[in-house]
Write a protein that holds these residues in place. Structure first.
Motif, PDB file in Angstrom:
ATOM      1  N   ILE A  74     -14.649 -63.503   2.300  1.00 39.67           N
ATOM      2  CA  ILE A  74     -14.018 -64.767   2.692  1.00 39.67           C
ATOM      3  C   ILE A  74     -13.456 -65.487   1.464  1.00 39.67           C
ATOM      4  N   ALA A  75     -14.261 -65.534   0.393  1.00 39.32           N
ATOM      5  CA  ALA A  75     -13.909 -66.392  -0.747  1.00 39.32           C
ATOM      6  C   ALA A  75     -12.659 -65.899  -1.477  1.00 39.32           C
ATOM      7  N   VAL A  76     -12.557 -64.589  -1.686  1.00 41.90           N
ATOM      8  CA  VAL A  76     -11.447 -64.088  -2.505  1.00 41.90           C
ATOM      9  C   VAL A  76     -10.088 -64.308  -1.828  1.00 41.90           C
ATOM     10  N   PRO A  77      -9.921 -63.883  -0.558  1.00 37.02           N
ATOM     11  CA  PRO A  77      -8.624 -64.167   0.082  1.00 37.02           C
ATOM     12  C   PRO A  77      -8.334 -65.666   0.185  1.00 37.02           C
ATOM     13  N   ALA A  78      -9.365 -66.466   0.489  1.00 37.78           N
ATOM     14  CA  ALA A  78      -9.151 -67.913   0.609  1.00 37.78           C
ATOM     15  C   ALA A  78      -8.693 -68.482  -0.732  1.00 37.78           C
ATOM     16  N   GLY A  79      -9.344 -68.050  -1.809  1.00 41.31           N
ATOM     17  CA  GLY A  79      -8.980 -68.526  -3.144  1.00 41.31           C
ATOM     18  C   GLY A  79      -7.561 -68.120  -3.507  1.00 41.31           C
ATOM     19  N   ILE A  80      -7.204 -66.874  -3.170  1.00 37.79           N
ATOM     20  CA  ILE A  80      -5.854 -66.395  -3.486  1.00 37.79           C
ATOM     21  C   ILE A  80      -4.816 -67.200  -2.710  1.00 37.79           C
ATOM     22  N   TYR A  81      -5.093 -67.435  -1.412  1.00 38.79           N
ATOM     23  CA  TYR A  81      -4.134 -68.195  -0.614  1.00 38.79           C
ATOM     24  C   TYR A  81      -3.960 -69.596  -1.190  1.00 38.79           C
ATOM     25  N   SER A  82      -5.085 -70.253  -1.496  1.00 39.99           N
ATOM     26  CA  SER A  82      -5.026 -71.622  -2.010  1.00 39.99           C
ATOM     27  C   SER A  82      -4.224 -71.697  -3.308  1.00 39.99           C
ATOM     28  N   THR A 135      -1.920 -69.576  -4.412  1.00 38.32           N
ATOM     29  CA  THR A 135      -0.501 -69.237  -4.292  1.00 38.32           C
ATOM     30  C   THR A 135       0.242 -70.260  -3.434  1.00 38.32           C
ATOM     31  N   HIS A 136      -0.498 -71.079  -2.681  1.00 35.03           N
ATOM     32  CA  HIS A 136       0.133 -72.140  -1.893  1.00 35.03           C
ATOM     33  C   HIS A 136      -0.525 -73.469  -2.241  1.00 35.03           C
ATOM     34  N   PRO A 137      -0.479 -73.877  -3.522  1.00 29.43           N
ATOM     35  CA  PRO A 137      -1.198 -75.100  -3.873  1.00 29.43           C
ATOM     36  C   PRO A 137      -0.590 -76.313  -3.179  1.00 29.43           C
ATOM     37  N   ARG A 138      -1.461 -77.241  -2.800  1.00 23.93           N
ATOM     38  CA  ARG A 138      -1.087 -78.502  -2.146  1.00 23.93           C
ATOM     39  C   ARG A 138      -0.460 -78.305  -0.775  1.00 23.93           C
ATOM     40  N   SER A 139      -0.587 -77.082  -0.225  1.00 25.71           N
ATOM     41  CA  SER A 139      -0.113 -76.900   1.137  1.00 25.71           C
ATOM     42  C   SER A 139      -1.188 -77.416   2.084  1.00 25.71           C
ATOM     43  N   ILE A 152      -2.878 -75.846   4.401  1.00 30.34           N
ATOM     44  CA  ILE A 152      -4.044 -74.960   4.481  1.00 30.34           C
ATOM     45  C   ILE A 152      -4.900 -75.074   3.218  1.00 30.34           C
ATOM     46  N   ASP A 153      -4.234 -75.247   2.080  1.00 31.77           N
ATOM     47  CA  ASP A 153      -4.985 -75.425   0.831  1.00 31.77           C
ATOM     48  C   ASP A 153      -5.867 -76.669   0.925  1.00 31.77           C
ATOM     49  N   HIS A 154      -5.300 -77.762   1.452  1.00 31.89           N
ATOM     50  CA  HIS A 154      -6.089 -78.993   1.581  1.00 31.89           C
ATOM     51  C   HIS A 154      -7.256 -78.790   2.542  1.00 31.89           C
ATOM     52  N   VAL A 155      -6.984 -78.121   3.662  1.00 33.31           N
ATOM     53  CA  VAL A 155      -8.048 -77.873   4.647  1.00 33.31           C
ATOM     54  C   VAL A 155      -9.159 -77.047   4.010  1.00 33.31           C
ATOM     55  N   TYR A 209     -15.694 -78.238  -0.148  1.00 34.13           N
ATOM     56  CA  TYR A 209     -16.567 -79.302  -0.637  1.00 34.13           C
ATOM     57  C   TYR A 209     -17.724 -79.536   0.318  1.00 34.13           C
ATOM     58  N   VAL A 210     -17.423 -79.510   1.632  1.00 35.65           N
ATOM     59  CA  VAL A 210     -18.497 -79.664   2.610  1.00 35.65           C
ATOM     60  C   VAL A 210     -19.497 -78.517   2.459  1.00 35.65           C
ATOM     61  N   GLY A 211     -18.959 -77.305   2.274  1.00 32.28           N
ATOM     62  CA  GLY A 211     -19.815 -76.123   2.134  1.00 32.28           C
ATOM     63  C   GLY A 211     -20.731 -76.225   0.938  1.00 32.28           C
ATOM     64  N   VAL A 212     -20.209 -76.708  -0.173  1.00 30.25           N
ATOM     65  CA  VAL A 212     -21.042 -76.828  -1.378  1.00 30.25           C
ATOM     66  C   VAL A 212     -22.066 -77.941  -1.205  1.00 30.25           C
ATOM     67  N   ALA A 213     -21.651 -79.017  -0.515  1.00 28.52           N
ATOM     68  CA  ALA A 213     -22.506 -80.202  -0.463  1.00 28.52           C
ATOM     69  C   ALA A 213     -23.585 -80.134   0.606  1.00 28.52           C
ATOM     70  N   THR A 214     -23.416 -79.272   1.619  1.00 32.49           N
ATOM     71  CA  THR A 214     -24.419 -79.223   2.689  1.00 32.49           C
ATOM     72  C   THR A 214     -25.563 -78.294   2.297  1.00 32.49           C
ATOM     73  N   PRO A 215     -26.812 -78.804   2.323  1.00 29.11           N
ATOM     74  CA  PRO A 215     -27.936 -77.896   2.053  1.00 29.11           C
ATOM     75  C   PRO A 215     -27.964 -76.804   3.124  1.00 29.11           C
ATOM     76  N   ASN A 216     -28.228 -75.562   2.724  1.00 25.66           N
ATOM     77  CA  ASN A 216     -28.062 -74.484   3.705  1.00 25.66           C
ATOM     78  C   ASN A 216     -29.118 -74.492   4.814  1.00 25.66           C
ATOM     79  N   PHE A 217     -30.315 -75.054   4.535  1.00 24.66           N
ATOM     80  CA  PHE A 217     -31.309 -75.107   5.619  1.00 24.66           C
ATOM     81  C   PHE A 217     -30.857 -76.082   6.704  1.00 24.66           C
ATOM     82  N   MET A 218     -30.166 -77.145   6.244  1.00 23.90           N
ATOM     83  CA  MET A 218     -29.612 -78.142   7.173  1.00 23.90           C
ATOM     84  C   MET A 218     -28.584 -77.484   8.080  1.00 23.90           C
ATOM     85  N   LEU A 219     -27.690 -76.709   7.427  1.00 18.59           N
ATOM     86  CA  LEU A 219     -26.661 -75.995   8.166  1.00 18.59           C
ATOM     87  C   LEU A 219     -27.316 -75.037   9.164  1.00 18.59           C
TER      88      LEU A 219
END
Lengths: 328, 356
Positions: free
Chosen positions: A118-126, A128-132, A134-137, A143-153
């Motif tokens: 998931i991470a590599v294609p998402a990173g590549i898309y972001s 190559t399409h900065p500020r688009s 999808i990049d913002h989404v 950020y939500v993914g990093v900030a949410t404790p995984n047990f909570m999720l």
């Protein structure tokens, strides 16, 4: 290259000895021992044990010996491949660990592959399409993914799955398969259940990894060699994959070393919450009950994985980057 | 050399230009404002001609070249203008109108117009061998090497690469093909870059300050090599530099740029011996001379390059010009003929201003 790997492998036993000493020091550090914890458990359930019996047990388990003697006895047994007996379960530690290790590894690897896929294609898309849009989404999701404790999720997803889809997603198997022997049906059941814990375990790593990929690739896309490749008349996507992505990958590969053990230890809380047959809860219980040889055994395996993971990422990095390969 | 130059000039006059740049404008939309990097530039390149483009850093030389190849990066944008290129099949295309990722511009890039970049070290990927990167270019434009419609193989492309390495004077080409760019010396790296640019037999070569990153001795060798190859293949070259000495050695025709506009253009002898524009004169005065007095400060152009967000009104050079007149801060002088084959945009020589 072969020499380099051989050198690293030769250092491995020495590192393991150092780690084992530190591990033993730490698990011995809390006050009391298994028996004080045992007495407390007994007392809380209303039964009791006489002081003589405790002394006898303490002598039998060697807990009355000095620290160094206990350490050397442990090491002596380990060198013979004997992980000792779990004080709590009264079973060989090797059996207890190996029962859980397979599924723990399966879960960790699954989540690792999912993370990268998931991470590599998402990173590549972001990148190559900065500020688009999808990049913002993707940025928000990251950020939500990093900030949410995984047990909570884990709790939220379990609730959603149960409340709206009527699926009980705790554990890695449906109830009828938990104690069943291995079969294709059981593997299928595992594959059906492994998604959610795999995702939960990988989400923070995925978010972090795709941010790193995006930042690295944005840097690389501004390098003159990209202009050279474009000036050759290459197709844009081929060019991006062949040149800048290849270079943006290097820092990611060097994270594999600590990412593998982090998946194991990170799974502790999630595994407890999701009731996974995993090595994490086993370690947690062993630590609470001061079942020191079991905890020590598990921690030694973690250390081993860390060293192997680091070696693996170094070798991968050398394969990927001739600047490292040729000079070493 | 002067003889060949005259011969080329003579042949040139009857031909249609290989490249015609007309009123090209490129701007960069930044958060702080708009930078007009190229602001109405026009010039021609004849087949087989070496055109020198000279100017200070930031005058829009490199952006013009990137615009020709449709390689202007975001947030840059070609606003208006025409870049007409005569293709090898005799057709003329306006490069500005081609989609930057389309098939046609990709055929032209590398195949018909090749680029020799400024920094050979950073312009090769460090994790691929130089041979790999050149073979890739050959395979991308394999039809330029094909005989009888047969596709060329990777092995043949490798052979071509080794031959090119020999042509550009790289010793031990069989071994050097498998080297990484960081294993080569600066001169060899630039030679390898030239080999890559020549790999698809381009009709126009854009050399963007190809000698800035290498030392003077190697620089002389690289220039000699480019001159030889130019005569051998009769490739047209746009040679970008801020070094007037290099221009004098290489070019037959010179374009002088300042702040994205052409100040003056003409045959190299006219530019060096009868400069019309005060900017060209000032540039020539600031060249150190072998016969000059020692320990005396060189004449410099007074003032500094204006900040890109703060372009002066009228002629962009007027705040620093020694011959400034009141009209200079009002209108922008057009590029007009000021003699045989020489053009200048200066009110000292004509009264034509750009339409507002």
């Amino acid at each position: 290259m072969t020499r380099y790997i051989a050198q690293r492998l030769l250092i491995l036993p020495l590192l393991m000895v150092i780690y084992s000493f530190v591990i033993f020091l730490i698990i011995q550090a809390p006050p009391g021992d298994f028996l004080t914890a045992y007495v407390a458990t007994l007392a809380s359930s209303g039964s009791s044990i006489s002081a003589d019996q405790i002394a006898a047990l303490r002598h039998q388990y060697g807990l009355d010996q000095p620290f160094l003697v206990q350490y050397f006895l442990w090491m002596q047994n380990l060198l013979h491949g004997d992980f000792g007996l779990s004080l709590e379960y009264q079973r060989p530690n090797a059996d207890l660990i190996s029962e859980q290790l397979g599924l723990t590894l399966a879960l960790a690897l699954f989540s690792f592959v999912l993370t990268w896929a998931i991470a590599v294609p998402a990173g590549i898309y972001s990148a190559t399409h900065p500020r688009s849009l999808i990049d913002h989404v993707l940025t928000v999701i990251n950020y939500v993914g990093v900030a949410t404790p995984n047990f909570m999720l884990a709790l939220i997803l379990m609730w959603l799955a149960f409340a709206y889809f009527d699926i009980n997603v705790s554990g890695l198997f449906s109830p009828e398969f938990v104690d069943a022997p291995w079969s294709f049906a059981r593997v299928g059941d595992l594959l059906f259940h492994i998604w959610l814990p795999g995702l939960v375990l990988g989400i923070a790593g995925t978010a972090r990894l795709s941010r790193i990929m995006r930042a690295n690739l944005l840097d690389e896309l501004n390098k003159p060699y990209v202009v050279t490749a474009r000036a050759k008349g290459m197709r844009e996507w081929r060019l991006v994959l062949r040149y800048p992505v290849r270079l943006a990958f290097n820092p990611l590969v060097s994270t594999i070393g600590w990412y593998l053990p982090a998946l194991f230890s990170g799974s502790l809380i999630v595994a407890t919450v999701m009731n996974l047959p995993n090595i994490g809860p086993l370690l947690l219980r062993a630590l609470i009950n001061q079942d020191m040889y079991l905890a020590g055994g598990i921690l030694l395996i973690y250390s081993f994985l860390t060293i192997v993971g680091t070696l693996l990422s170094d070798v991968l990095l050398a394969l990927l980057d001739p600047r490292i390969r040729v000079e070493s | 050399m002067p003889l060949t130059r005259i011969a080329i000039e003579g042949a040139v006059n009857q031909q249609t230009p290989l490249l015609q740049v007309r009123d090209l404008r490129v701007s960069f939309q930044l958060d702080e404002g708009v930078v007009r990097a190229v602001d109405g530039t026009s010039f021609d390149v004849m087949p087989g001609q070496v055109l020198g483009i000279v100017g200070e850093s930031g005058c829009g030389k490199s952006v013009t070249m990137k615009a020709i190849l449709q390689l202007v990066d975001r947030p840059g944008r070609i606003d208006t203008g025409e870049i007409k290129f005569l293709r090898s099949d005799g057709e003329t295309v306006d490069l500005v109108k081609l989609p930057p990722r389309g098939a046609m511009i990709r055929q032209i890039r590398g195949g018909e117009i090749a680029l020799i970049p400024q920094e050979p070290m950073a312009s090769f990927s460090p994790v691929h061998t130089v041979g790999d990167q050149i073979i890739e270019a050959i395979l991308l434009h394999s039809h330029r090497w094909e005989q009888g419609g047969r596709k060329i193989s990777k092995r043949e492309a490798r052979k071509i690469t080794i031959g090119l390495f020999r042509d550009v004077g790289i010793s031990m080409p069989e071994q050097r093909v498998d080297a990484y760019s960081w294993q080569l010396s600066g001169g060899l790296r630039q030679r390898a870059m030239i080999a890559m640019a020549l790999s698809c037999k381009p009709r126009l070569l854009i050399a963007d300050e190809p000698t800035t990153a290498i030392d003077v001795t190697t620089q002389a060798q690289v220039l000699a090599l480019l001159r030889d190859l130019q005569v051998k293949y009769n490739t047209a070259i746009i040679f970008i530099t801020h070094d007037l000495g290099v221009i004098a050695q290489m070019a037959s025709y010179v374009v002088v740029m300042y702040l994205g506009r052409v100040m003056e253009q003409g045959p190299v002898d006219a530019i060096f011996h009868a400069p019309k524009h005060p900017y060209t004169r000032a540039l020539l005065r600031s060249i150190p001379s072998m016969y000059g007095q020692t320990r005396v400060a060189l004449p410099v152009i007074s003032g500094t390059l204006p900040h890109p967000f703060n372009r002066p009104p009228g002629c962009p050079f007027h705040p620093r010009c020694a011959d400034v007149m009141p009209a200079c801060s009002v209108g922008v002088p057009r590029l007009m003929p000021v003699g045989d084959d020489q053009l200048a945009s200066c009110f000292l020589h004509h009264n034509e201003a750009e339409p507002v």
